[in-house]
Write a protein that holds these residues in place. Structure first.
Motif, PDB file in Angstrom:
ATOM      1  N   SER A  16       0.785  -1.242   0.000  1.00 50.84           N
ATOM      2  CA  SER A  16       0.000   0.000   0.000  1.00 50.84           C
ATOM      3  C   SER A  16       0.811   1.283   0.000  1.00 50.84           C
ATOM      4  O   SER A  16       0.243   2.350  -0.189  1.00 50.84           O
ATOM      5  CB  SER A  16      -0.927   0.000   1.211  1.00 50.84           C
ATOM      6  N   CYS A  17       2.104   1.208   0.234  1.00 44.67           N
ATOM      7  CA  CYS A  17       2.853   2.470   0.350  1.00 44.67           C
ATOM      8  C   CYS A  17       4.319   2.242   0.007  1.00 44.67           C
ATOM      9  O   CYS A  17       4.744   1.125  -0.292  1.00 44.67           O
ATOM     10  CB  CYS A  17       2.733   3.039   1.764  1.00 44.67           C
ATOM     11  N   HIS A  73       6.839   2.179   1.901  1.00 49.07           N
ATOM     12  CA  HIS A  73       7.515   1.244   2.789  1.00 49.07           C
ATOM     13  C   HIS A  73       7.332  -0.186   2.290  1.00 49.07           C
ATOM     14  O   HIS A  73       8.234  -1.020   2.410  1.00 49.07           O
ATOM     15  CB  HIS A  73       6.945   1.318   4.207  1.00 49.07           C
ATOM     16  N   CYS A  74       6.146  -0.467   1.765  1.00 49.18           N
ATOM     17  CA  CYS A  74       5.867  -1.815   1.246  1.00 49.18           C
ATOM     18  C   CYS A  74       6.747  -2.090   0.024  1.00 49.18           C
ATOM     19  O   CYS A  74       7.277  -3.190  -0.133  1.00 49.18           O
ATOM     20  CB  CYS A  74       4.390  -1.954   0.864  1.00 49.18           C
ATOM     21  N   ALA A  76      10.166  -2.879   1.278  1.00 52.28           N
ATOM     22  CA  ALA A  76      10.222  -4.184   1.934  1.00 52.28           C
ATOM     23  C   ALA A  76      10.287  -5.296   0.890  1.00 52.28           C
ATOM     24  O   ALA A  76      11.109  -6.214   0.986  1.00 52.28           O
ATOM     25  CB  ALA A  76       9.015  -4.382   2.854  1.00 52.28           C
ATOM     26  N   TYR A  97       2.331 -10.152   2.759  1.00 46.38           N
ATOM     27  CA  TYR A  97       1.489  -9.905   1.585  1.00 46.38           C
ATOM     28  C   TYR A  97       0.987 -11.221   1.013  1.00 46.38           C
ATOM     29  O   TYR A  97       1.568 -12.278   1.263  1.00 46.38           O
ATOM     30  CB  TYR A  97       2.282  -9.114   0.537  1.00 46.38           C
TER      31      TYR A  97
END
Lengths: 68, 68
Positions: free
Chosen positions: B12-13, B15-16, B19, B65
């Motif tokens: 979603s963002c 940071h994702c 990652a 996820y």
């Protein structure tokens, strides 16, 4: 101690929670910070003699979120 | 070299993106990885003799996820 709840747009996941809670939580004068992702809020408890509302908003916006 | 595009739910963002790209990118045999947040996809280029589709899926799912 002052307690304030900020409405913050753009927080979407656990990484966002960590970024906001981590950065705000490290500020001198902040004793507690809790992000509620569903509500899009950040509840901050702080000592007004050490930190201002504006400084807290700045830190959150520096992470890329909008404080309303 | 193999190229595969995975459909991944829950990113979603930024940071994702970091990652997923960080963790998949560090795998032996992976030469490129690109997340497209809008489309919910992860495009991976990898060497099948070094890394399997299943191992890549596992790493992404370990980040929280869902790979469809």
């Amino acid at each position: 101690m002052e307690q304030e709840t900020l409405n913050v747009k753009g927080m979407s996941c656990g990484h966002c929670v960590s970024a906001v809670e981590g950065n705000v939580g490290e500020m001198k004068g902040v004793s507690d910070v809790k992000v509620n992702l569903d509500q899009g809020t950040v509840q901050v408890t702080f000592d007004k003699s050490d930190v201002t509302h504006e400084a807290i908003v700045d830190i959150i916006e520096d992470q890329g979120y909008d404080v309303e």
